[in-house]
Design a protein around this motif. Structure first.
Motif, PDB file in Angstrom:
ATOM      1  N   ILE A 180      -7.510  -1.105  -2.352  1.00 21.28           N
ATOM      2  CA  ILE A 180      -6.198  -0.839  -2.228  1.00 21.28           C
ATOM      3  C   ILE A 180      -5.533  -2.267  -1.798  1.00 21.28           C
ATOM      4  O   ILE A 180      -4.294  -2.509  -2.523  1.00 21.28           O
ATOM      5  CB  ILE A 180      -5.759   0.071  -1.179  1.00 21.28           C
ATOM      6  CG1 ILE A 180      -6.385   1.493  -1.566  1.00 21.28           C
ATOM      7  CG2 ILE A 180      -4.445   0.303  -1.008  1.00 21.28           C
ATOM      8  CD1 ILE A 180      -6.160   2.652  -0.704  1.00 21.28           C
ATOM      9  N   ILE A 181      -5.987  -2.970  -0.752  1.00 15.79           N
ATOM     10  CA  ILE A 181      -5.326  -4.207   0.007  1.00 15.79           C
ATOM     11  C   ILE A 181      -5.504  -5.272  -1.414  1.00 15.79           C
ATOM     12  O   ILE A 181      -4.483  -6.027  -1.252  1.00 15.79           O
ATOM     13  CB  ILE A 181      -6.219  -4.355   0.953  1.00 15.79           C
ATOM     14  CG1 ILE A 181      -6.120  -3.631   2.142  1.00 15.79           C
ATOM     15  CG2 ILE A 181      -5.730  -5.952   1.444  1.00 15.79           C
ATOM     16  CD1 ILE A 181      -6.898  -3.590   3.461  1.00 15.79           C
TER      17      ILE A 181
ATOM     18  N   ASP B 176      -8.514  -6.723   8.027  1.00 21.72           N
ATOM     19  CA  ASP B 176      -7.808  -6.537   6.527  1.00 21.72           C
ATOM     20  C   ASP B 176      -7.342  -4.956   6.569  1.00 21.72           C
ATOM     21  O   ASP B 176      -6.178  -4.434   6.334  1.00 21.72           O
ATOM     22  CB  ASP B 176      -8.555  -6.693   5.407  1.00 21.72           C
ATOM     23  CG  ASP B 176      -8.971  -8.151   5.268  1.00 21.72           C
ATOM     24  OD1 ASP B 176      -8.186  -9.250   5.629  1.00 21.72           O
ATOM     25  OD2 ASP B 176      -9.847  -8.449   4.768  1.00 21.72           O
TER      26      ASP B 176
ATOM     27  N   SER C  85      -4.309  -3.029   8.210  1.00 22.53           N
ATOM     28  CA  SER C  85      -2.915  -3.468   7.565  1.00 22.53           C
ATOM     29  C   SER C  85      -2.766  -2.067   6.778  1.00 22.53           C
ATOM     30  O   SER C  85      -1.258  -1.758   6.565  1.00 22.53           O
ATOM     31  CB  SER C  85      -2.775  -4.426   6.535  1.00 22.53           C
ATOM     32  OG  SER C  85      -3.642  -4.033   5.502  1.00 22.53           O
ATOM     33  N   LEU C  86      -3.819  -1.069   6.663  1.00 25.79           N
ATOM     34  CA  LEU C  86      -3.278  -0.006   5.907  1.00 25.79           C
ATOM     35  C   LEU C  86      -2.595   1.049   6.716  1.00 25.79           C
ATOM     36  O   LEU C  86      -2.735   1.141   8.053  1.00 25.79           O
ATOM     37  CB  LEU C  86      -4.438   0.682   5.228  1.00 25.79           C
ATOM     38  CG  LEU C  86      -5.244   0.058   4.234  1.00 25.79           C
ATOM     39  CD1 LEU C  86      -6.704   0.448   3.772  1.00 25.79           C
ATOM     40  CD2 LEU C  86      -4.313  -0.259   2.884  1.00 25.79           C
ATOM     41  N   LYS C  87      -1.697   1.802   6.358  1.00 21.08           N
ATOM     42  CA  LYS C  87      -0.761   2.873   7.082  1.00 21.08           C
ATOM     43  C   LYS C  87      -1.636   4.301   7.108  1.00 21.08           C
ATOM     44  O   LYS C  87      -2.059   4.833   6.252  1.00 21.08           O
ATOM     45  CB  LYS C  87       0.541   3.159   6.491  1.00 21.08           C
ATOM     46  CG  LYS C  87       1.100   1.811   6.375  1.00 21.08           C
ATOM     47  CD  LYS C  87       1.849   1.372   7.515  1.00 21.08           C
ATOM     48  CE  LYS C  87       2.929   0.030   7.222  1.00 21.08           C
ATOM     49  NZ  LYS C  87       2.293  -0.904   6.676  1.00 21.08           N
TER      50      LYS C  87
ATOM     51  N   ASP D 253      -5.081   5.512  -4.419  1.00 19.67           N
ATOM     52  CA  ASP D 253      -3.856   5.420  -3.775  1.00 19.67           C
ATOM     53  C   ASP D 253      -4.216   5.578  -2.400  1.00 19.67           C
ATOM     54  O   ASP D 253      -3.375   5.064  -1.413  1.00 19.67           O
ATOM     55  CB  ASP D 253      -2.959   6.548  -4.225  1.00 19.67           C
ATOM     56  CG  ASP D 253      -2.377   6.726  -5.921  1.00 19.67           C
ATOM     57  OD1 ASP D 253      -1.999   5.593  -6.128  1.00 19.67           O
ATOM     58  OD2 ASP D 253      -3.139   7.754  -6.637  1.00 19.67           O
TER      59      ASP D 253
ATOM     60  N   GLY E  91      -3.432   4.355   3.510  1.00 17.98           N
ATOM     61  CA  GLY E  91      -3.166   3.994   2.275  1.00 17.98           C
ATOM     62  C   GLY E  91      -2.142   2.769   2.741  1.00 17.98           C
ATOM     63  O   GLY E  91      -1.523   2.526   3.694  1.00 17.98           O
ATOM     64  N   ARG E  92      -1.592   2.208   1.320  1.00 16.05           N
ATOM     65  CA  ARG E  92      -0.508   1.123   1.533  1.00 16.05           C
ATOM     66  C   ARG E  92       0.743   1.504   2.196  1.00 16.05           C
ATOM     67  O   ARG E  92       1.492   0.950   3.035  1.00 16.05           O
ATOM     68  CB  ARG E  92      -0.107   0.591   0.249  1.00 16.05           C
ATOM     69  CG  ARG E  92       0.334  -0.723   0.224  1.00 16.05           C
ATOM     70  CD  ARG E  92       0.593  -1.362  -1.042  1.00 16.05           C
ATOM     71  NE  ARG E  92      -0.660  -1.967  -1.404  1.00 16.05           N
ATOM     72  CZ  ARG E  92      -1.072  -3.341  -0.993  1.00 16.05           C
ATOM     73  NH1 ARG E  92      -0.312  -3.906  -0.233  1.00 16.05           N
ATOM     74  NH2 ARG E  92      -2.089  -3.827  -1.397  1.00 16.05           N
ATOM     75  N   LYS E  93       1.253   2.905   1.796  1.00 16.90           N
ATOM     76  CA  LYS E  93       2.459   3.301   2.449  1.00 16.90           C
ATOM     77  C   LYS E  93       1.861   4.545   3.247  1.00 16.90           C
ATOM     78  O   LYS E  93       0.796   5.208   3.069  1.00 16.90           O
ATOM     79  CB  LYS E  93       3.180   4.037   1.444  1.00 16.90           C
ATOM     80  CG  LYS E  93       3.697   3.096   0.426  1.00 16.90           C
ATOM     81  CD  LYS E  93       4.660   3.644  -0.715  1.00 16.90           C
ATOM     82  CE  LYS E  93       5.001   2.675  -1.651  1.00 16.90           C
ATOM     83  NZ  LYS E  93       5.463   3.495  -2.778  1.00 16.90           N
TER      84      LYS E  93
ATOM     85  N   GLU F 165      -5.208  -4.810  -4.571  1.00 16.40           N
ATOM     86  CA  GLU F 165      -4.460  -4.232  -5.597  1.00 16.40           C
ATOM     87  C   GLU F 165      -5.531  -4.156  -6.729  1.00 16.40           C
ATOM     88  O   GLU F 165      -4.754  -4.694  -7.865  1.00 16.40           O
ATOM     89  CB  GLU F 165      -3.404  -5.174  -5.951  1.00 16.40           C
ATOM     90  CG  GLU F 165      -2.263  -4.880  -4.745  1.00 16.40           C
ATOM     91  CD  GLU F 165      -1.106  -5.575  -4.633  1.00 16.40           C
ATOM     92  OE1 GLU F 165      -0.798  -5.941  -5.782  1.00 16.40           O
ATOM     93  OE2 GLU F 165      -0.233  -5.652  -3.819  1.00 16.40           O
TER      94      GLU F 165
END
Lengths: 276, 281
Positions: free
Chosen positions: B180-181, B206, B209-211, B189, B127-129, B183
């Motif tokens: 997610i990227i 792309d 970049s997700l974690k 999530d 996810g983003r985080k 938005e």
């Protein structure tokens, strides 16, 4: 020139392919000893090109173009890069527009040999790279055992052109790759992605904003977008697009593309029917 | 004498006739069920599963394996197993289906797939985080919502009292990641990815970049199961042939198409561990 891109119907079959065959890397055989006598291969190649260029194209005339290219290319002296990629283009046209799958397959295979030979003479050259990818797509479409390798070939060829921002066939590289991404399964099996496919089709439209074929596939992307993301406004947008560029009273074939336009119109109608 | 020659000739003819007939073969129904694989259908995958059946016929004397069906939803697969007119002898099933039905359908595990040559499967939350904890109440994209028991009992088990994950079905996990990227409204999530997909994410300009966050235990992959001991004396042969699939050219090609180079014996400890989770109320 414009045309091409029916490929990628095979893409859905990439999962559990019945077999994994490689798209041919064969080039034309060395025919250095073939004597020309009263034959003038370069002139035959010019006639073959003229037969293809005469519009509106007909299957009969493009078949003649194909036969003439085959005859000319028996001779080493006719095997210039220019003649080879144009011969590949003729074969790709038949592979797309013939309704006989045996004929389509024969011409797709012949075309890839021409494209391979052209690329041997001029590595990475735009025209041959484009038709190499397109022909690989037809081979994968006609025999699904080639599907996985066909996708790799299309991806490599179109990315080469897109990365260098080389336009060909009215946004062709972005259109071809975009359609493939729309229809292929997602990772890890393949490269499918509705978002990326749509982005590439948007880029194709940037390159050739009025080209009907770009609008046809963008409409397909919008219909998928509407359905998958539950956004009906994209369905309306797709319908308007098809009406304006392909089906409405004011929609016109680009000059010389009347034959191809009629086929795109059929596809547009089928798309609407499938998305009522 | 003449009568004797004629009798011998007749006997020879009869013997030749018997020798000329093929030895009788036993028929074994074959089913494939693959959770979350949109294209695991008879139309898309039937030909490949037929080629698996042909391969087994050639390598297991006296056997005649027949595809009964390829399914991607547990309820559809269950119908195939319940059809008494077409008994299933052997199947390749996703592990959740095995754990849920092993007693009722009398499954015995014979082998386990090794997708991409890897032992076991591990799922990762991206996810983003970076999310290292159980994502209570969060929206998580997956291809496997048709089997919520598998997701909740094995893949990501909720701690006591935690609000369950809101699993959301996506056929294409890359597109879930792009949502997610980008938005997008309604984006998940997190995305739950298997190891092969995680590799693809790591290479995408792309998606990388997700974690990566919370990971599942190492879980079983698709299992080859025998139904109600119907393979009889062919059981050992089948295990041997599937375990050595990568030892010959034809088997290697088949392994490529099945996305598993061979099907070795399953890891019993891993199966027992997950079975206990399923048995816990």
């Amino acid at each position: 020139m414009g045309l091409i891109v029916a490929l990628a119907a095979f893409a859905a079959l990439l999962v559990f392919p019945a077999a994994c065959k490689q798209v041919s890397t064969e080039t034309l055989h060395n025919n250095a000893n073939k004597e020309e006598t009263d034959v003038k291969p370069a002139e035959i190649a010019l006639d073959a090109t003229a037969a293809f260029d005469e519009t509106p194209r007909t299957l009969e005339r493009v078949r003649i173009s194909s036969s003439m290219f085959a005859r000319a290319l028996e001779y080493e002296s006719a095997r210039s890069y220019e003649t080879l990629w144009k011969a590949a283009r003729t074969e790709a046209w038949i592979a797309e527009y013939s309704t006989d799958n045996v004929e389509r397959e024969r011409h797709a295979n012949r075309g890839i040999t021409y494209a391979n030979t052209a690329l041997k003479l001029k590595e990475g050259a735009a025209e041959a790279t484009f038709f190499h990818g397109v022909l690989a797509g037809f081979i994968g479409d006609l025999d699904h055992d080639y599907g996985l390798d066909a996708v790799s070939n299309i991806e490599a060829d179109m990315k080469l052109l897109m990365d260098s921002d080389t336009d060909f066939a009215n946004g062709g590289p972005w259109r071809v790759f975009g359609v493939l991404q729309l229809r292929a399964p997602g990772p890890p099996v393949s490269i499918g992605s509705l978002r990326n496919g749509k982005k590439n089709l948007e880029k194709a439209l940037e390159k050739a904003p009025d080209w009907p074929e770009n609008h046809l596939y963008m409409a397909e992307a919008e219909l998928m977008w509407a359905s998958e993301k539950d956004k009906p406004e994209f369905k309306d947008q797709a319908r308007e697009r098809l009406e304006k560029y392909l089906l409405g009273a004011d929609a016109r074939a680009p000059a010389g593309y009347e034959t191809e336009f009629a086929v795109w119109q059929e596809k547009a109608r089928a798309l609407l029917e499938a998305n009522k | 004498m003449k009568r004797m020659v004629a009798a011998i000739a007749l006997l020879m003819l009869a013997l030749t006739g018997i020798a000329g007939q093929d030895a009788p073969k036993s028929e074994y129904g074959l089913v494939v069920y693959k959770l979350g694989e949109k294209y695991a259908t008879d139309k898309q995958a039937g030909e490949t599963i037929d080629s698996l059946a042909d391969y087994l016929d050639k390598n297991i004397a006296g056997s005649d394996f027949k595809r009964i069906g390829v399914r991607n939803k547990p309820d559809d697969a269950l119908k195939l197993f319940q059809d008494e007119k077409n008994p299933v002898a052997v199947a390749i099933v996703s592990p959740g289906f095995y754990f849920k039905n092993k007693t009722d359908l009398k499954f015995t595990v014979l082998a386990e797939a090794q997708r991409g040559g890897k032992d076991g499967e591990q799922f990762t939350l991206v996810g983003r985080k970076e999310m290292k904890e159980y994502p209570a109440g969060k929206k998580v994209a997956t291809t496997m919502t048709a089997d919520l028991d598998w997701l909740n009992k094995a893949v990501l088990r909720a701690p006591d009292g935690a609000k369950p994950i809101d699993w959301v079905q996506y056929d294409n996990l890359a597109d879930a990641g792009y949502e997610i990227i980008d938005e997008e409204d309604g984006a998940p999530d997190f995305v739950l990815v298997d190891r092969a997909t995680l590799d693809v994410f790591g290479k995408d300009p792309d998606l990388k970049s997700l974690k990566s966050g919370l990971q599942s235990d190492l879980l079983p992959q698709d299992l080859v199961v025998e139904v109600d001991a119907r393979l009889g004396d062919k059981r050992a042969d089948l295990k041997k042939v599937l375990g050595a699939l990568d030892q010959n050219e034809a088997g290697k090609k088949l392994g490529e198409n099945l996305q598993s180079p061979k099907f070795p014996a399953a890891d019993d400890a891993r199966l027992e561990k997950v079975a206990k989770w399923y048995d816990t109320k």
